[in-house]
Design a protein around this motif. Structure first.
Motif, PDB file in Angstrom:
ATOM      1  N   VAL A 114       0.844  -1.195   0.000  1.00  0.00           N
ATOM      2  CA  VAL A 114       0.000   0.000   0.000  1.00  0.00           C
ATOM      3  C   VAL A 114       0.884   1.252   0.000  1.00  0.00           C
ATOM      4  O   VAL A 114       1.854   1.336   0.748  1.00  0.00           O
ATOM      5  N   ASN A 115       0.533   2.214  -0.852  1.00  0.00           N
ATOM      6  CA  ASN A 115       1.252   3.487  -0.897  1.00  0.00           C
ATOM      7  C   ASN A 115       0.579   4.456   0.070  1.00  0.00           C
ATOM      8  O   ASN A 115      -0.460   5.041  -0.225  1.00  0.00           O
ATOM      9  N   TYR A 116       1.171   4.647   1.236  1.00  0.00           N
ATOM     10  CA  TYR A 116       0.570   5.490   2.266  1.00  0.00           C
ATOM     11  C   TYR A 116       0.890   6.964   2.063  1.00  0.00           C
ATOM     12  O   TYR A 116       0.237   7.831   2.644  1.00  0.00           O
ATOM     13  N   GLY A 117       1.919   7.274   1.308  1.00  0.00           N
ATOM     14  CA  GLY A 117       2.256   8.660   1.043  1.00  0.00           C
ATOM     15  C   GLY A 117       3.012   9.347   2.169  1.00  0.00           C
ATOM     16  O   GLY A 117       3.197  10.568   2.137  1.00  0.00           O
ATOM     17  N   GLU A 156      -9.994   7.093   7.449  1.00  0.00           N
ATOM     18  CA  GLU A 156      -9.816   7.231   6.006  1.00  0.00           C
ATOM     19  C   GLU A 156      -8.454   6.688   5.595  1.00  0.00           C
ATOM     20  O   GLU A 156      -7.461   6.830   6.321  1.00  0.00           O
ATOM     21  N   ASP A 157      -8.407   6.062   4.410  1.00  0.00           N
ATOM     22  CA  ASP A 157      -7.125   5.622   3.872  1.00  0.00           C
ATOM     23  C   ASP A 157      -6.497   6.764   3.068  1.00  0.00           C
ATOM     24  O   ASP A 157      -7.006   7.888   3.055  1.00  0.00           O
ATOM     25  N   VAL A 158      -5.389   6.491   2.411  1.00  0.00           N
ATOM     26  CA  VAL A 158      -4.658   7.552   1.709  1.00  0.00           C
ATOM     27  C   VAL A 158      -5.447   8.159   0.564  1.00  0.00           C
ATOM     28  O   VAL A 158      -5.198   9.290   0.160  1.00  0.00           O
ATOM     29  N   SER A 159      -6.429   7.424   0.042  1.00  0.00           N
ATOM     30  CA  SER A 159      -7.237   7.938  -1.061  1.00  0.00           C
ATOM     31  C   SER A 159      -8.476   8.673  -0.576  1.00  0.00           C
ATOM     32  O   SER A 159      -9.263   9.173  -1.383  1.00  0.00           O
ATOM     33  N   GLY A 160      -8.677   8.742   0.758  1.00  0.00           N
ATOM     34  CA  GLY A 160      -9.851   9.401   1.300  1.00  0.00           C
ATOM     35  C   GLY A 160     -11.042   8.491   1.476  1.00  0.00           C
ATOM     36  O   GLY A 160     -12.106   8.922   1.902  1.00  0.00           O
ATOM     37  N   LYS A 161     -10.895   7.199   1.205  1.00  0.00           N
ATOM     38  CA  LYS A 161     -11.987   6.238   1.351  1.00  0.00           C
ATOM     39  C   LYS A 161     -12.244   5.953   2.818  1.00  0.00           C
ATOM     40  O   LYS A 161     -11.317   5.835   3.620  1.00  0.00           O
TER      41      LYS A 161
END
Length: 542
Positions: free
Chosen positions: A312-315, A412-417
């Motif tokens: 997963v790309n957490y940023g 929320e995950d890194v994509s805002g989901k």
């Protein structure tokens, strides 16, 4: 410890061999074996504190100073308990192809050492005004801390036989690790509160206002070398292709520095009303914050390294760190002393709302990689009660009870989901209580004879913060009986002598206090609570 039925991610190639070299049981065992000598662990804590007060016509001045040093050298063997030297999860010495390749010879025993120094200074000035109708306290607080975690030089961390795709030989996977972390933290706060008793309602109403301004500075430095090497059995040792290096260069940290500052303003308000001289009801609203910081267990240097070890790309990584967490709490309660002060009842209901909650979780398929992110909101509400009853002159009964309802309401995950269903509240039992009785059997000039009996109950609770891990990390409910019988305050040689016999966990209850699911040889490993124990205390005071 239960067998590994789930996918172990990075540790999947060694799972089968690790399980073969492990002992599994759903019950607490009397003993387990280690493949390497179990080394001694040592902890030394030194602390000093001083309080100075000076009274003036205008009020009281107080200084509180404290200093603390910690030195903790801890050795851990997390292997399978069968005494295997083929599957190891420890920091003892290692001699093999892997160490020949990267170290030029064997590595030595390393016991991780944590050292910490902290200082705090607090100044307070308290007094009253307006003919005693206003009581106030104001002050300043300073805290500094420096700590080092030294898990170096390069040493053995894990080894086991592995299956490597495309390699038609028996292989042995070895993880070599070196870590050195440094932190420096500073905190400064200015605070004040004032309690006003207005000249109404027979002076039964009391209103308290409080405020706190905080400034925190967090700094950390991370050094880490993390090598994964596969040894190939049956090959000539001096051939250059005798080992396969699977090291991920992204896990290398060379003096990576991180620094952040945090500022917060929090307020409080309390309204109290004296129903009588012995009964007080109150309501309060409090704000508080927990500063952010840096996660030294984060496997990535920063957010520019792409996907983490779980894909997963957490940023973000170690250098970006995590931000502060805020909580607002509301409480309604009562404090009372009844029946000629023989019965004391203190109780309250409360509700706490968390924002920017710091979520800490292990990355899927890893043994020790973690991330901390401000992705959550949560709510906690409940009821607390403390009851003390002097049933007779010689019998004191006590009960403390807590009910808790806690839920992660947003994540929320890194994509805002929205992934709030993937997180649960950690270590939040729905119910817990302690019931105790203290019975004075005799009270004479030669001493006081007493018997104390208590029962402590803890409800089931989550052992981790990820919902998918609950089945393997959940901690079951338990109850423990304790007792103590003794004679105290016996005059002896110009002082007082006390003798007491005690027993803990009298029914020898088996209960887990910690559970993890990230070991390669098991899906669930627990740390058991203390078994039945008993002893004798002899205390002399002069």
């Amino acid at each position: 410890m239960t067998p590994p039925l789930g996918n172990k991610g990075q540790a999947e190639p060694i799972k089968e061999h690790a399980a073969e070299q492990s002992v599994f049981s759903k019950k607490r065992l009397d003993s387990l074996a280690t493949g390497m000598p179990l080394e001694e662990s040592n902890t030394e804590i030194t602390g000093h504190a001083i309080t100075l007060t000076a009274n003036f016509d205008a009020g009281e001045f107080k200084y509180i100073g404290a200093y603390r040093e910690l030195s903790d050298s801890s050795y851990a063997d997390l292997g399978g308990g069968a005494g295997s030297t083929e599957f190891r999860l420890d920091s003892h010495g290692y001699d093999g192809q892997a160490t020949d390749k990267v170290n030029g010879g064997p590595t030595d025993l390393v016991k991780p050492l944590v050292t910490q120094r902290q200082r705090s200074h607090e100044l307070q000035f308290s007094g009253d005004a307006a003919d005693g109708r206003v009581e106030f306290l104001t002050g300043a607080y300073y805290f500094s801390e420096s700590a080092i975690e030294d898990n170096s030089p390069l040493h053995h961390q894990l080894s086991a036989d592995a299956r490597v795709p495309g390699v038609p030989f028996r292989t042995h996977a070895v993880n070599l690790l070196s870590q050195h972390y440094e932190i420096d933290n500073e905190a400064l706060a200015l605070f004040g509160q004032a309690t006003w008793t207005p000249a109404i309602m027979e002076d039964r109403l009391h209103l308290t206002f409080g405020a706190r301004h905080s400034r925190d500075k967090r700094a950390a430095v991370k050094n880490q070398t993390d090598l994964n090497i596969v040894e190939l059995y049956g090959l000539v040792m001096d051939l250059p292709w005798g080992t396969i290096d699977q090291t991920d260069p992204s896990r290398q940290f060379d003096d990576v520095k991180a620094e952040k500052d945090f500022t917060d303003n929090s307020f409080s308000f309390v309204a109290e009303y004296d129903l009588s001289d012995t009964v007080n009801i109150y309501g309060k609203i409090n704000e508080a914050y927990k500063s952010g910081g840096f996660n030294t267990r984060d496997p990535q240097r920063d957010g520019n390294q792409g996907p983490a070890s779980d894909g997963v790309n957490y940023g973000f990584g170690f250098a970006e760190g995590f931000d502060e967490e805020k909580v607002r709490s509301m409480e309604l309660g009562i404090k009372s002393e009844l029946m000629d002060r023989r019965l004391r009842i203190n109780a309250d209901i409360f509700r706490s709302v968390y924002s920017d909650m710091q979520l800490n979780f292990i990355l899927a398929g890893t043994v020790a990689d973690t991330k901390i992110t401000n992705a959550g909101e949560a709510e906690m509400q409940g009821f607390e009660a403390d009851i003390t009853f002097m049933a007779t002159r010689n019998l004191l009964l006590m009960l403390s009870y807590a009910y808790l309802d806690a839920e992660v309401t947003k994540a929320e995950d890194v994509s805002g989901k929205d992934v709030s269903d993937e997180f649960v509240f950690f270590a939040a039992p729905e119910q817990s209580y302690t019931a105790a009785a203290d019975w004075t059997l005799a009270d004479a000039d030669w001493g006081r004879t007493s018997l104390n009996l208590s029962y402590n109950y803890m409800d089931e609770r989550n052992g981790g913060s990820r919902a998918e891990n609950v089945k393997n990390t959940r901690l079951e409910a338990y109850g423990v009986w304790n007792a103590r019988f003794g004679v105290s305050d016996m005059p002896f040689a110009g002082g007082n002598l006390s003798v007491a016999a005690w027993g803990k966990n009298l029914t020898d209850e088996e209960y887990a206090i910690t559970a993890i699911d990230n070991q390669p040889q098991s899906d669930r490993s627990v740390l058991w609570g203390e078994p039945r124990s008993y002893g004798l205390d002899l205390i002399y005071r002069y």
